[in-house]
Design an enzyme around this catalytic site. Structure first.
Site, PDB file in Angstrom:
ATOM      1  N   THR A   1      51.835   5.482   8.544  1.00  0.00           N
ATOM      2  CA  THR A   1      51.258   6.259   7.523  1.00  0.00           C
ATOM      3  C   THR A   1      49.689   5.885   7.086  1.00  0.00           C
ATOM      4  OG1 THR A   1      53.420   6.411   6.507  1.00  0.00           O
ATOM      5  CG2 THR A   1      51.780   6.728   4.857  1.00  0.00           C
TER       6      THR A   1
ATOM      7  N   LYS B   1      53.759  11.918  18.983  1.00  0.00           N
ATOM      8  CA  LYS B   1      54.881  12.440  18.188  1.00  0.00           C
ATOM      9  C   LYS B   1      56.193  12.563  19.248  1.00  0.00           C
ATOM     10  CE  LYS B   1      56.993  15.002  14.895  1.00  0.00           C
ATOM     11  NZ  LYS B   1      57.175  14.352  13.714  1.00  0.00           N
TER      12      LYS B   1
ATOM     13  N   GLY C   1      56.627  -0.444   9.547  1.00  0.00           N
ATOM     14  CA  GLY C   1      56.676  -0.103   7.964  1.00  0.00           C
ATOM     15  C   GLY C   1      55.956  -0.475   7.057  1.00  0.00           C
ATOM     16  N   GLY C   2      55.071   0.428   6.697  1.00  0.00           N
ATOM     17  CA  GLY C   2      54.305  -0.155   5.619  1.00  0.00           C
ATOM     18  C   GLY C   2      52.875  -1.166   6.130  1.00  0.00           C
TER      19      GLY C   2
ATOM     20  N   ILE D   1      59.471  16.510   8.498  1.00  0.00           N
ATOM     21  CA  ILE D   1      58.774  17.251   9.516  1.00  0.00           C
ATOM     22  C   ILE D   1      59.882  18.157  10.295  1.00  0.00           C
ATOM     23  CG2 ILE D   1      56.975  17.528  11.423  1.00  0.00           C
ATOM     24  CD1 ILE D   1      55.826  16.319   8.944  1.00  0.00           C
TER      25      ILE D   1
ATOM     26  N   CYS E   1      65.938   9.453  13.629  1.00  0.00           N
ATOM     27  CA  CYS E   1      65.274  10.489  12.892  1.00  0.00           C
ATOM     28  C   CYS E   1      66.005  11.113  11.653  1.00  0.00           C
ATOM     29  CB  CYS E   1      64.520  11.553  13.702  1.00  0.00           C
ATOM     30  SG  CYS E   1      63.647  12.829  12.572  1.00  0.00           S
TER      31      CYS E   1
ATOM     32  N   LYS F   1      64.405   2.661  18.967  1.00  0.00           N
ATOM     33  CA  LYS F   1      63.900   2.849  17.423  1.00  0.00           C
ATOM     34  C   LYS F   1      64.942   3.370  16.608  1.00  0.00           C
ATOM     35  CE  LYS F   1      60.208   4.640  14.551  1.00  0.00           C
ATOM     36  NZ  LYS F   1      58.924   5.521  14.465  1.00  0.00           N
TER      37      LYS F   1
ATOM     38  N   GLY G   1      55.262   4.142   4.465  1.00  0.00           N
ATOM     39  CA  GLY G   1      53.998   3.505   3.767  1.00  0.00           C
ATOM     40  C   GLY G   1      54.598   2.199   3.141  1.00  0.00           C
TER      41      GLY G   1
HETATM   42  C1  LIG Z   1      54.450  12.375   8.734  1.00  0.00           C
HETATM   43  C2  LIG Z   1      55.250  11.532   9.759  1.00  0.00           C
HETATM   44  C3  LIG Z   1      55.963  11.840  10.909  1.00  0.00           C
HETATM   45  C4  LIG Z   1      56.904  11.025  11.680  1.00  0.00           C
HETATM   46  N1  LIG Z   1      57.497  11.248  12.741  1.00  0.00           N
HETATM   47  C5  LIG Z   1      58.113  10.610  13.430  1.00  0.00           C
HETATM   48  C6  LIG Z   1      58.434  11.119  14.857  1.00  0.00           C
HETATM   49  O1  LIG Z   1      58.150  12.126  15.308  1.00  0.00           O
HETATM   50  N2  LIG Z   1      59.313  10.296  15.395  1.00  0.00           N
HETATM   51  C7  LIG Z   1      59.374   8.598  15.082  1.00  0.00           C
HETATM   52  O2  LIG Z   1      59.992   7.981  15.892  1.00  0.00           O
HETATM   53  N3  LIG Z   1      58.965   8.338  13.893  1.00  0.00           N
HETATM   54  C8  LIG Z   1      58.412   9.310  13.110  1.00  0.00           C
HETATM   55  N4  LIG Z   1      57.781   8.877  11.814  1.00  0.00           N
HETATM   56  C9  LIG Z   1      58.141   7.280  11.463  1.00  0.00           C
HETATM   57  C10 LIG Z   1      56.979   6.531  11.921  1.00  0.00           C
HETATM   58  O3  LIG Z   1      56.751   6.522  13.318  1.00  0.00           O
HETATM   59  C11 LIG Z   1      57.349   5.236  11.300  1.00  0.00           C
HETATM   60  O4  LIG Z   1      58.386   4.648  11.808  1.00  0.00           O
HETATM   61  C12 LIG Z   1      57.517   5.209   9.844  1.00  0.00           C
HETATM   62  O5  LIG Z   1      56.809   5.770   8.985  1.00  0.00           O
HETATM   63  C13 LIG Z   1      57.440   3.741   9.073  1.00  0.00           C
HETATM   64  O6  LIG Z   1      56.259   3.358   9.427  1.00  0.00           O
HETATM   65  P1  LIG Z   1      54.790   3.436   8.320  1.00  0.00           P
HETATM   66  O7  LIG Z   1      55.355   3.027   6.881  1.00  0.00           O
HETATM   67  O8  LIG Z   1      53.966   2.756   8.708  1.00  0.00           O
HETATM   68  O9  LIG Z   1      54.588   4.837   8.279  1.00  0.00           O
HETATM   69  C14 LIG Z   1      56.954   9.732  11.066  1.00  0.00           C
HETATM   70  C15 LIG Z   1      56.476   9.331   9.755  1.00  0.00           C
HETATM   71  C16 LIG Z   1      55.798  10.178   9.340  1.00  0.00           C
HETATM   72  C17 LIG Z   1      55.129   9.798   7.965  1.00  0.00           C
END
Ligand SMILES: Cc1cc2nc3c(=O)[nH]c(=O)nc-3n(C[C@H](O)[C@H](O)[C@H](O)COP(=O)(O)O)c2cc1C
Length: 314
Positions: A266, A46, A243-244, A72, A131, A165, A217
């Site tokens: 996700t 995190k 991403g997803g 968050i 973020c 990022k 997701g």
């Molecule tokens: C609950 C949650 C908390 C997240 N916290 C962070 C974070 O602290 N730092 C960050 O760079 N990305 C954070 N993300 C983003 C994810 O790292 C990722 O870039 C984003 O969810 C897209 O990927 P996914 O579709 O596979 O989840 C968070 C995503 C979720 C769902």
């Protein structure tokens, strides 16, 4: 099957291209009973900030069609507690740990990277300049000059590989990625969440306490793929696709479109073993393309071979 899984993103060497995304894997302890963490190509804990943060008011997450929204608000214990309490455990896992940092300003980014320099177990830093859930969270990811400056500053302050990022919530992510490359980033991570919201019309209220949140997701996979591919065609540094991603097919799509490695986010919530299933399937998927290594399939989408780049969709 003898398939070479190791990949490099600039100075960062990874045993394989399957990592877990920041904010979706806790500090790894939480997941230890569910997956064989030692198999992962890398872990992104995190995001940490200079000072502890309590995060946003509830609700902080809500399920949506094909995904979820979160706001968050970078709830974390701060860098000192991270180094003292979480890093020793992470360092003992034998997996590259890429520490995600979010500074409130330029000086904080540089100071945090400097503090992480030389800490046992830190393989790289990922600059979270994307973020959507904190005020000024995307300042450095929305302006090419600010992005280049913060990457350059971190790069000058520490020897760790630097990943930037990026947010998809900009007009031209290619320009921001180019700026990150000019600032000296080893790689760009694409993408963070897409700005969204959810409404309870009966109460006439937003569902998230912060009103807006980040969509993640399967719903965002096409957005992420397009971002990866557009950047891959214009920018020379490697790309971490995010991403997803939830299956081996998703992973292969990102590799072929231009990503050198990927992060699973996700999917860790709704199918915690997704990374293990992907790792099981990866060698044969690579071999099915007639390749002997992951690197051989990266950015091999047929359009890369065309003389005239397609550019952004009209
Ligand atoms: C609950 C949650 C908390 C997240 N916290 C962070 C974070 O602290 N730092 C960050 O760079 N990305 C954070 N993300 C983003 C994810 O790292 C990722 O870039 C984003 O969810 C897209 O990927 P996914 O579709 O596979 O989840 C968070 C995503 C979720 C769902």
């Amino acid at each position: 099957m003898d398939v070479q899984l190791a990949v490099s993103l600039g100075r960062l060497q990874l045993p394989n291209p399957i990592l877990v995304a920041s904010g979706t894997f806790g500090y790894a302890r939480e997941m230890a009973g569910l997956v064989d963490i030692s198999r992962l190509g890398g872990i992104l804990p995190k995001t940490i900030t200079a000072q502890p943060r309590a995060g946003n008011a509830p609700w902080r997450t809500v399920e949506t069609t094909g995904g979820m929204l979160n706001s968050i608000g970078l709830d974390n214990d701060g860098i000192e507690r991270f180094i003292e309490h979480h890093l020793p455990y992470l360092a003992g896992l034998g997996v590259p740990v890429i520490v995600s940092i979010a500074g409130g300003n330029y000086d904080e980014f540089v100071a945090m990277a400097t503090r992480l320099q030389g800490q046992r177990g830190v393989a790289a830093v990922e600059l979270n300049i994307s973020c959507p859930n904190v005020s000024h969270g995307v300042d450095f990811g929305a302006d090419p000059a600010m992005c280049a400056r913060v990457v350059r500053g971190v790069r000058a302050a520490c020897d760790l590989p630097v990943l930037a990022k990026l947010t998809p919530n900009v007009t031209d992510i290619v320009a921001i990625a180019q700026a990150a490359a000019e600032g000296g980033a080893d790689a760009v991570s694409l993408i963070n969440t897409c700005l969204g919201m959810a409404v309870d019309w009966r109460k006439r209220r937003p569902i998230l306490g912060n009103v807006f949140g980040g969509l993640s997701g399967p719903a965002i996979k096409p957005i992420a793929l397009a971002a990866v591919h557009r950047v891959a065609r214009k920018v020379q540094i490697p790309i971490m696709g995010i991403g997803g991603i939830a299956s081996i097919d998703d992973v292969m799509e990102f590799l072929v479109a231009g990503a050198t490695a990927v992060q699973i986010g996700t999917a860790n919530f709704y199918r915690p073993t997704a990374t293990m299933q992907i790792l099981d399937a990866l060698p044969s998927a690579i071999a099915s393309l007639g390749a002997g290594s992951v690197a051989e399939v990266v950015a091999t989408l047929s359009v890369f071979a065309r003389e005239q780049p397609l550019g952004a969709p009209k």
